[in-house]
Design a protein around this motif. Structure first.
Motif, PDB file in Angstrom:
ATOM      1  N   GLU A 127     -12.293   6.737  28.733  1.00  0.00           N
ATOM      2  CA  GLU A 127     -13.261   6.663  27.637  1.00  0.00           C
ATOM      3  C   GLU A 127     -14.399   7.320  26.947  1.00  0.00           C
ATOM      4  N   TYR A 157     -10.940   4.680  32.577  1.00  0.00           N
ATOM      5  CA  TYR A 157     -11.328   3.016  32.101  1.00  0.00           C
ATOM      6  C   TYR A 157     -11.990   2.213  32.919  1.00  0.00           C
ATOM      7  N   SER A 217      -7.632  -2.050  32.503  1.00  0.00           N
ATOM      8  CA  SER A 217      -8.222  -1.425  31.771  1.00  0.00           C
ATOM      9  C   SER A 217      -9.186  -2.447  30.499  1.00  0.00           C
TER      10      SER A 217
END
Length: 494
Positions: A389, A342, A422
């Motif tokens: 992600e 991420y 993140s």
């Protein structure tokens, strides 16, 4: 009789005439002519007087003479502020000798991260070194608790500071070649313990590294942009990561971190025993980690990519993992195996300006690919967690003979996965699966299993859960849901 005595006396004199030159020659060849005792340079070893100047004089003299061994004599405690190692020097701490960091914060002036002064200072340092060894059965002690604030239940309060964080890293070597660290006990660091930056050809063997499990940031061994490193036969306890591979932005000129072997180590951590990341602005590749035991830890193995660098070609094999929940002070939620990719959160660090490329206010995340776990046995309060992600960021993950036993062992609430630091949500509430896989490509789980303990909380769920995973293969996978009849063992979502 008198003649016989005279004869023996004559023969004895001849023997001495022949033997003494030989004995003198042998003595000259084998005596420690290249030893430089710090006592000879004024070190007192009373544990009160700062002996750093004497230690530095011995190191300088040894290096100037072409090399040798600087000896820390047995039986005393040598209090010391910062000092520098030099090329062709063995820093040898004898048995029952201790080098102790001076607790006076004012003596620590040099940042461990160059112009980024918010993450500690250098105690024992050195730059552009060759042929350096730290050895002996004595102790190097960072005096870590002296730099802490109040003691809490599972950590210490970090003291506030204005610009420079004075907490000293124990050992920082920048741009070293042929570095050897063996047989020592290194303990009580206030920040990172052994930080090797841009080093090439390193052996760390048979060290005992003991940090307080309550000291945050007290990493054990950090390999930063370093290459051709072998770590073996070590016992490590650290509040933060025990062994960590990374590429910090402050030292980007040193390139990739690669060709790393870790074997036969035993570790305990309140964060992650073996971690790759989170700082990674280059590439980390060609890593073998095997024959290790991880006990009483938070995370076991973690790949935590948060920057534009990549992670590839990593094999973990023959590892035992025992992990448990700890408070939110520590990153991790007892995941025995953890792989995430991420983008780094914006502005969540005291040194946020150093977390992104120069001039950028946000970052990107690189790919994690070709990672293998073989013969890994886990006992934990959480399961394997793989998340990214987007599906192109994590690929080619192979689990073979990975067996998990999941049971509740602490009173700390669970049902959470931890993706900090993140840009996405950090602490994610979720049902807990043996294998939780999302946003990835090419995951294979073979000859693996999930079993559950007794008296489970309601947040435990599937043996394996996947969401948005393409090319998922299950071969000889065994496992039931935590609560039979309540949910399915294996659930796949598009």
């Amino acid at each position: 009789m008198m003649n016989i005595q005279k004869t023996y006396l004559s023969l004895f004199r001849i023997f001495l005439l022949c033997a003494v030159p030989f004995m003198g020659k042998a003595s000259a060849e084998f005596s420690p002519q290249n030893d430089y005792s710090i006592s000879a340079y004024g070190a007192l070893g009373d544990g009160k007087h700062d002996d750093a100047a004497a230690i530095q004089k011995a190191i300088d003299a040894c290096s100037a003479a072409g090399g040798g061994r600087v000896v820390i004599p047995a039986g005393k405690t040598y209090l010391a502020g910062p000092f520098k190692l030099k090329s062709n020097v063995e820093f040898h701490v004898e048995a029952n000798a201790r080098v102790l960091a001076n607790p006076d914060e004012q003596v620590y002036k040099e940042s461990a991260f160059r112009a980024n002064v918010g993450e500690g200072t250098i105690w024992i340092g050195g730059e552009r070194l060759e042929n350096v060894t730290l050895s002996g059965s004595g102790i190097i002690d960072g005096n870590g608790v002296s730099f802490m604030g109040a003691e809490l239940e599972d950590s210490y309060v970090l003291k506030p500071f204005n610009v420079l964080d004075p907490r000293p890293h124990v050992l920082t070597i920048i741009g070293g070649r042929n570095i050897r660290i063996h047989d020592l006990t290194i303990r009580n660091s206030a920040y990172w313990t052994v930080h090797l930056i841009g080093c090439d050809d390193v052996v760390i063997d048979n060290i005992t590294l003991l940090n307080s499990l309550k000291v945050r940031n007290s990493d054990g061994i950090d390999l930063d942009h370093s290459k051709n490193v072998r770590i073996s036969n070590c016992y490590i306890e650290s509040g933060d990561d025990c062994i960590c591979l990374k590429n910090r932005r402050e030292y980007e000129e040193f390139g990739a971190c690669e060709n790393i072997v870790v074997t036969n180590c035993t570790m305990t951590s309140r964060s992650c025993a073996i971690k790759i990341g989170s700082e990674n602005m280059d590439s980390i590749n060609n890593v073998l980690i095997s024959n290790c035991v991880i006990t009483k830890s938070n995370r076991g193995i973690g790949i935590q990519n948060r920057d534009e660098g990549t992670v590839s070609n990593v094999i973990f094999s023959n590892i035992l993992i025992d992990s448990h929940l700890f408070s939110d002070v520590w990153w991790g939620k007892a995941e025995p195996i953890y792989i995430t990719a991420y983008r780094r959160a914006k502005g969540n660090n005291k040194d946020a300006n150093w977390r992104f490329p120069k001039g950028a206010t946000e970052g990107k995340v690189g790919a994690v690919r070709n990672i293998t776990f073989s013969n890994v046995k886990c006992s934990s309060e959480n399961g394997v967690y793989v998340s990214a992600e987007s599906a192109d960021k994590v690929s080619g993950i192979f689990f073979d003979q990975v067996d998990l036993h999941i049971a509740k062992t602490t009173s700390i609430p669970g049902g959470i996965y931890d993706r900090r630091p993140s840009e996405a949500e950090g602490l994610v509430k979720s049902s807990i699966s043996g294998f939780y896989l999302e946003n990835a490509t090419g995951i294979k789980v073979r000859n693996s299993s999930v079993t559950w303990g007794k008296e489970l909380p309601a947040y435990y769920g599937h043996a394996l859960f996947s969401r948005k995973v393409t090319e998922l293969q299950l071969l000889n996978f065994e496992g039931n849901a935590a609560f039979k009849g309540k949910t399915v063992a294996i659930k796949n979502e598009k």
